[in-house]
Design an enzyme around this catalytic site. Structure first.
Site, PDB file in Angstrom:
ATOM      1  N   GLY A  44       0.818  -1.217   0.000  1.00 46.12           N
ATOM      2  CA  GLY A  44       0.000   0.000   0.000  1.00 46.12           C
ATOM      3  C   GLY A  44       0.848   1.261   0.000  1.00 46.12           C
ATOM      4  N   CYS A  45       1.932   1.239   0.760  1.00 43.05           N
ATOM      5  CA  CYS A  45       2.809   2.414   0.860  1.00 43.05           C
ATOM      6  C   CYS A  45       3.570   2.634  -0.446  1.00 43.05           C
ATOM      7  CB  CYS A  45       3.770   2.252   2.034  1.00 43.05           C
ATOM      8  SG  CYS A  45       2.885   2.122   3.613  1.00 43.05           S
ATOM      9  N   THR A  46       3.920   1.561  -1.116  1.00 45.13           N
ATOM     10  CA  THR A  46       4.592   1.656  -2.412  1.00 45.13           C
ATOM     11  C   THR A  46       3.640   2.273  -3.440  1.00 45.13           C
ATOM     12  OG1 THR A  46       6.047  -0.211  -1.934  1.00 45.13           O
ATOM     13  CG2 THR A  46       5.679   0.310  -4.262  1.00 45.13           C
ATOM     14  N   ALA A  49       3.160   6.020  -2.650  1.00 47.68           N
ATOM     15  CA  ALA A  49       4.366   6.783  -3.012  1.00 47.68           C
ATOM     16  C   ALA A  49       4.452   6.963  -4.529  1.00 47.68           C
ATOM     17  CB  ALA A  49       5.615   6.086  -2.479  1.00 47.68           C
TER      18      ALA A  49
END
Length: 158
Positions: A44-46, A49
């Site tokens: 999710g963070c990838t 970003a």
């Protein structure tokens, strides 16, 4: 001291990638987008970003600076930034000072255990250092477009 919408953001100082020190005053005169995320190199963070990366030129055109913030250290951030080709800096909040100030530390249940984690959240700060808008507990799809829309509206008002 916690952040409050329509009030100046409290004093803070943090280290970011690229050898940059970010403070509550370092970006006065620019719209500031701070997005807090749980952890480098996670799905999710990838995705989040990469979506900020893909819209970054538009944020800059509108006079906005983007910073990602997590509890990861600078080494992890540098690796994450390089791997994804991120054009913006990542703030290492290893002591959770900013996370607590912005109220994004939450208790979560992971694999049946209670853990302290970061609630995915974004904050829009005016060129004068006033917190204008916050998005808490967000879902990644469509979020960056929503933040960009708010920055555009801000530019129209200015």
């Amino acid at each position: 001291m916690a952040v409050v919408v329509n009030k100046p953001i409290p004093e803070f100082e943090a280290q970011a990638t690229g050898g940059i020190k970010v403070t509550h005053q370092s970006h006065l005169g620019q719209t500031l987008v701070l997005y807090f995320y749980p952890k480098d190199h996670t799905p999710g963070c990838t995705t989040e970003a990469m979506q900020f990366r893909d819209q970054y030129a538009e944020f800059v055109k509108l006079g906005a600076q983007v910073f990602g913030v997590s509890r990861d250290n600078l080494k992890s951030h540098e690796d994450f930034k390089a791997k994804l080709g991120l054009p913006f800096e990542l703030i290492a909040d290893t002591e959770e000072k900013m996370c607590h100030m912005f109220g994004v530390v939450k208790n979560k249940i992971m694999y049946g255990k209670k853990v302290k984690g970061i609630e995915r959240s974004t904050f829009l700060i005016s060129p004068e250092g006033i917190l204008l808008q916050e998005w808490r507990g967000i879902k990644v799809p469509g979020h960056v477009d929503e933040v960009l829309k708010a920055v555009r509206m801000l530019k129209k008002v200015a």
